[in-house]
Motif scaffolding. Structure first.
Motif, PDB file in Angstrom:
ATOM      1  N   PHE A 126      -6.766 -11.773  11.461  1.00  0.00           N
ATOM      2  CA  PHE A 126      -6.853 -10.907  12.580  1.00  0.00           C
ATOM      3  C   PHE A 126      -8.190 -11.314  13.447  1.00  0.00           C
ATOM      4  O   PHE A 126      -8.002 -11.608  14.519  1.00  0.00           O
ATOM      5  N   TRP A 127      -9.109 -11.393  12.749  1.00  0.00           N
ATOM      6  CA  TRP A 127     -10.324 -11.576  13.308  1.00  0.00           C
ATOM      7  C   TRP A 127     -10.399 -13.093  14.010  1.00  0.00           C
ATOM      8  O   TRP A 127     -10.760 -13.260  15.254  1.00  0.00           O
ATOM      9  N   ALA A 174      -8.402 -13.207  17.173  1.00  0.00           N
ATOM     10  CA  ALA A 174      -8.945 -12.640  18.189  1.00  0.00           C
ATOM     11  C   ALA A 174     -10.049 -13.525  18.760  1.00  0.00           C
ATOM     12  O   ALA A 174     -10.381 -13.550  20.006  1.00  0.00           O
ATOM     13  N   ALA A 175     -10.919 -14.152  17.967  1.00  0.00           N
ATOM     14  CA  ALA A 175     -12.060 -14.930  18.240  1.00  0.00           C
ATOM     15  C   ALA A 175     -11.665 -16.200  18.716  1.00  0.00           C
ATOM     16  O   ALA A 175     -12.411 -17.201  19.039  1.00  0.00           O
ATOM     17  N   THR A 234      -6.186   4.807   7.216  1.00  0.00           N
ATOM     18  CA  THR A 234      -5.728   4.584   5.981  1.00  0.00           C
ATOM     19  C   THR A 234      -5.519   5.827   4.989  1.00  0.00           C
ATOM     20  O   THR A 234      -4.480   5.847   4.351  1.00  0.00           O
ATOM     21  N   TRP A 237      -3.094  -4.796  -3.153  1.00  0.00           N
ATOM     22  CA  TRP A 237      -3.485  -4.388  -1.570  1.00  0.00           C
ATOM     23  C   TRP A 237      -4.772  -4.709  -1.269  1.00  0.00           C
ATOM     24  O   TRP A 237      -5.229  -5.176  -0.210  1.00  0.00           O
ATOM     25  N   PHE A 270      -7.132   1.275  16.049  1.00  0.00           N
ATOM     26  CA  PHE A 270      -7.800   0.836  15.360  1.00  0.00           C
ATOM     27  C   PHE A 270      -7.481  -0.829  15.653  1.00  0.00           C
ATOM     28  O   PHE A 270      -8.718  -1.579  15.694  1.00  0.00           O
ATOM     29  N   LEU A 271      -6.297  -1.521  15.768  1.00  0.00           N
ATOM     30  CA  LEU A 271      -6.267  -2.737  16.203  1.00  0.00           C
ATOM     31  C   LEU A 271      -6.862  -3.386  17.154  1.00  0.00           C
ATOM     32  O   LEU A 271      -7.620  -4.232  17.438  1.00  0.00           O
ATOM     33  N   PHE A 281       0.912  -1.156   0.031  1.00  0.00           N
ATOM     34  CA  PHE A 281      -0.078  -0.002  -0.025  1.00  0.00           C
ATOM     35  C   PHE A 281       0.799   1.199   0.136  1.00  0.00           C
ATOM     36  O   PHE A 281       0.530   2.276  -0.739  1.00  0.00           O
ATOM     37  N   TRP A 332      -0.176   8.448  12.167  1.00  0.00           N
ATOM     38  CA  TRP A 332      -0.527   7.202  11.719  1.00  0.00           C
ATOM     39  C   TRP A 332      -0.167   6.066  12.762  1.00  0.00           C
ATOM     40  O   TRP A 332      -0.833   5.039  12.909  1.00  0.00           O
ATOM     41  N   PHE A 369     -10.676  -3.351  16.639  1.00  0.00           N
ATOM     42  CA  PHE A 369     -11.018  -4.446  15.970  1.00  0.00           C
ATOM     43  C   PHE A 369     -10.905  -5.864  16.716  1.00  0.00           C
ATOM     44  O   PHE A 369     -11.907  -6.817  16.512  1.00  0.00           O
ATOM     45  N   TRP A 370      -9.956  -5.732  17.671  1.00  0.00           N
ATOM     46  CA  TRP A 370      -9.729  -7.072  18.505  1.00  0.00           C
ATOM     47  C   TRP A 370     -10.741  -7.136  19.297  1.00  0.00           C
ATOM     48  O   TRP A 370     -11.522  -8.541  19.361  1.00  0.00           O
ATOM     49  N   LEU A 385     -13.817  -6.102  19.059  1.00  0.00           N
ATOM     50  CA  LEU A 385     -14.951  -6.327  18.299  1.00  0.00           C
ATOM     51  C   LEU A 385     -14.887  -7.871  18.091  1.00  0.00           C
ATOM     52  O   LEU A 385     -16.105  -8.599  18.268  1.00  0.00           O
ATOM     53  N   ALA A 386     -14.030  -8.594  17.646  1.00  0.00           N
ATOM     54  CA  ALA A 386     -13.853  -9.871  17.357  1.00  0.00           C
ATOM     55  C   ALA A 386     -13.989 -10.824  18.683  1.00  0.00           C
ATOM     56  O   ALA A 386     -14.639 -11.810  18.505  1.00  0.00           O
ATOM     57  N   ALA A 387     -13.357 -10.204  19.569  1.00  0.00           N
ATOM     58  CA  ALA A 387     -13.559 -11.146  20.950  1.00  0.00           C
ATOM     59  C   ALA A 387     -14.739 -10.845  21.670  1.00  0.00           C
ATOM     60  O   ALA A 387     -14.751 -11.580  22.969  1.00  0.00           O
TER      61      ALA A 387
END
Lengths: 184, 184
Positions: free
Chosen positions: A178-179, A182-183, B125, A167, B174-175, A128, B167, B178-179, B181-183
């Motif tokens: 990643f999901w 984490a899950a 991004t 990308w 962000f990570l 990217f 950034w 997201f983590w 959210l998944a967990a």
């Protein structure tokens, strides 16, 4: 003894039940675990994503190296290195996916997913960054300086677009890995 | 009746147990849930991350707009827009974090985390893309063309570095979102 039990699970599959000697209904707890979402390693969707990543990266590499003067711009050299790395990584993981599809479904291991996630994160960030740097310079040459006459603007734009597409197809792989990490 | 039960949980805290009338030991299941990791919304670490994002984005914005000729390069204009968006978003979420820290710890809601994750993903991004495009052009001007004499190379480089730092501080937010959210 007949016990009427209301439907508490509004899903298609009825809950597993057992009856003990007295006829009392006991629900067996079912552990729900997300796995084999299309796009994850070891699935057909994942293999297709890998093949797309590889093809777009190779297209960007070949279009950029077909210009004679890409080596005079640092960002274009960096693009060549980044998409070369991306194509190698995607080819490697496509082979692993084919192996997993043909022989075993052994890619649910936590360590393997960590490895894939870190690799996808690094290669997608590099690709990217290279695509953005090339896009900035392509826009500078084409729009700001209007020097497309003496430069290979179309080839630069094509290579940049291919790197962006590569990308775009790496990002779902990274986010799904990643999901699932984490899950886990 | 005394039942000896071996230690099956090698952790510091002993498992909660209850004894029924007959003295039989029943283990009470404890639900473990990851929450309040420093850096998530509503924590002091999250607030510090937001303040860093805001300060770096504002620094990039002010340094870039202090040059007279940034408007002649598309990528530099894009950098100004991207870090302006980033600073607004980070300031907004810093205020939300301060509110959550002072009044309530009400940011564990799934919909709020989805909203934060999408916003962080989009702004990070955009900021990263703008920083990479500016870096490509700065390297082109400074190293490839050696035209730093008639350009504000140092200011361009400083603004690009500030955008990269912004950034770097958005990515953990962000990570982590997201983590969580998944967990969830």
């Amino acid at each position: 003894m007949n016990v009427s039990h209301p439907s508490v699970h509004p899903i298609e599959a009825p809950p597993l039940t057992t009856t003990d000697g007295g006829g009392v209904v006991n629900e067996v707890p079912v552990r729900v675990r997300m796995k084999d979402v299309q796009g994850m390693p070891g699935t057909l969707g994942g293999l297709l994503l890998r093949i797309c990543q590889f093809l777009f990266a190779v297209a960007a590499l070949s279009v950029m190296t077909s210009t004679s003067d890409f080596a005079s711009v640092t960002a274009f050299c960096y693009l060549v290195v980044a998409v070369a790395l991306q194509s190698s990584w995607s080819l490697l993981l496509a082979i692993v996916d084919i192996y997993a599809l043909l022989v075993c479904r052994c890619l649910r291991n936590s360590r393997i997913v960590v490895f894939f996630t870190i690799g996808d994160g690094i290669t997608s960030t590099l690709t990217f960054a290279a695509a953005c740097a090339s896009a900035g310079i392509t826009v500078l040459i084409g729009n700001d300086l209007n020097e497309c006459g003496q430069n290979h603007c179309v080839k630069f734009e094509t290579a940049t677009a291919m790197a962006f597409l590569s990308w775009f197809t790496v990002s779902p792989s990274f986010l799904l890995n990643f999901w699932s990490l984490a899950a886990h």
